[in-house]
Write an enzyme that holds these catalytic residues in place. Structure first.
Site, mmCIF file in Angstrom:
data_model
loop_
_atom_site.group_PDB
_atom_site.id
_atom_site.type_symbol
_atom_site.label_atom_id
_atom_site.label_comp_id
_atom_site.label_asym_id
_atom_site.label_seq_id
_atom_site.Cartn_x
_atom_site.Cartn_y
_atom_site.Cartn_z
ATOM 1 N N HIS A 42 12.699 -2.622 -0.920
ATOM 2 C CA HIS A 42 11.932 -2.105 -2.058
ATOM 3 C C HIS A 42 12.761 -1.046 -2.787
ATOM 4 C CE1 HIS A 42 8.889 -0.048 -4.408
ATOM 5 N NE2 HIS A 42 8.168 -1.164 -4.300
ATOM 6 N N TRP A 45 0.822 -1.217 0.000
ATOM 7 C CA TRP A 45 0.000 0.000 0.000
ATOM 8 C C TRP A 45 0.853 1.263 0.000
ATOM 9 C CZ3 TRP A 45 -4.416 -1.360 4.075
ATOM 10 C CH2 TRP A 45 -5.159 -2.437 3.570
ATOM 11 N N GLY A 68 4.787 1.544 -11.077
ATOM 12 C CA GLY A 68 3.946 2.737 -11.093
ATOM 13 C C GLY A 68 3.889 3.447 -12.426
ATOM 14 N N GLY A 91 1.372 -2.773 -6.275
ATOM 15 C CA GLY A 91 1.319 -1.454 -5.656
ATOM 16 C C GLY A 91 -0.029 -0.804 -5.898
ATOM 17 N N GLY A 92 -0.104 0.067 -6.889
ATOM 18 C CA GLY A 92 -1.298 0.882 -7.134
ATOM 19 C C GLY A 92 -2.601 0.102 -7.142
HETATM 20 P P1 PGA Z 1 2.939 -0.845 -8.899
HETATM 21 O O1 PGA Z 1 4.008 -1.010 -7.695
HETATM 22 O O2 PGA Z 1 2.090 -2.071 -8.908
HETATM 23 O O3 PGA Z 1 2.179 0.402 -8.559
HETATM 24 O O4 PGA Z 1 3.739 -0.702 -10.162
HETATM 25 C C1 PGA Z 1 4.617 -2.243 -7.443
HETATM 26 C C2 PGA Z 1 5.563 -2.141 -6.279
HETATM 27 O O5 PGA Z 1 6.253 -1.131 -6.137
HETATM 28 O O6 PGA Z 1 5.655 -3.073 -5.456
#
Ligand code: PGA
Length: 251
Positions: free
Chosen positions: A94, A10, A172, A234-235
């Site tokens: 990360h 998140w 992202g 992520g998103g």
């Molecule tokens: P994303 O991020 O799905 O928004 O590309 C993935 C992550 O950083 O773990």
């Protein structure tokens, strides 16, 4: 056979109230899904509320980071025993932490050892930049990150961790590695290096997620790949419907 594992990162989103609402929504929408291991990783301030909201469900909780010392004068950090009270997993290394907060292969290694020592399951992130990708350096670079991460870690411990291969240029951005490319890199830069460091059985036991713009429409293509065992999202993990669809696509 490695069981699929989908985790939601998140990042720095959601207040305690918002995180509780999202967790409660997912508890309902993902009830009964047993073929996939599921985790969500809220901000540290929401770990307590989310772990309470998800109590006794099929969704585990993870932290996004932690320090390696067990306690002491380290202002602003959280320690393994504090994470252990509230979470099962911890994301370590990360790319955003490597890029913005000075995380190195050495600090990643210390944090992995601390997690293992305290019974917290690490999700270790590795992945190359766009420049490294374009220069053909991906396999060497990611292989080096693997060697750094696993320095001094026994085969028995290594077999219990999760890796997340996340090309930085795909995070992202809406861009993804092709499933075939991600599969080939995981084979060459991750599993072959793990065979070198340990043995076939250890390399085959470790789950490797793909991360970087995973969405409901592309999850099935990634999970179909032999070397890909799930996703770090992520998103799309911030919306009940999207994360639910991604988890279900991994079954
Ligand atoms: P994303 O991020 O799905 O928004 O590309 C993935 C992550 O950083 O773990």
């Amino acid at each position: 056979m490695r069981k699929p594992f989908v985790a939601g990162n998140w990042k720095m989103n959601k207040t305690v109230a918002e995180a509780t609402e999202l967790a409660t929504g997912l508890k309902g929408s993902l009830a009964g899904v047993t073929e996939v291991d599921i985790a969500v990783c809220p901000v540290a301030t929401a770990l307590g509320a989310v772990s309470a909201a998800l109590c006794c469900s099929n969704i585990a909780v993870g932290a996004q980071n932690m320090y390696w010392e067990a306690s002491g004068a380290f202002t602003g950090e959280i320690a393994p025993p504090m994470v252990k009270e509230l979470a099962t997993y911890v994301i370590i290394g990360h790319s955003e932490r490597r890029q913005f907060f000075g995380e190195t292969d050495e600090t990643v290694n210390k944090k992995i050892k601390a997690a293992l020592a305290h019974g917290i399951k690490p999700i270790i992130c590795i992945g190359e930049s766009l420049e490294q990708n374009q220069a053909g350096e991906t396999v060497d670079f990611v292989g080096g990150q693997i060697k750094g991460a696993f320095a001094g870690i026994s085969a028995a411990d290594a077999a219990t961790v999760t890796l997340a291969y996340e090309p930085i240029w795909a995070i992202g951005t809406g861009l993804t590695a092709t499933p075939e490319d991600a599969n080939a890199i995981i084979r060459k830069a991750i599993r072959d290096v793990l065979v070198e460091l340990y043995d076939d059985a250890t390399a085959e036991a470790i789950r490797v997620q793909y991360g970087g713009s995973v969405k409901p429409h592309n999850m099935a293509d990634f999970i179909a790949m032999q070397e890909i065992d799930g996703a770090l999202v992520g998103g799309a993990s911030l919306k009940v419907d999207d994360f639910t669809a991604i988890v279900k696509a991994a079954t």
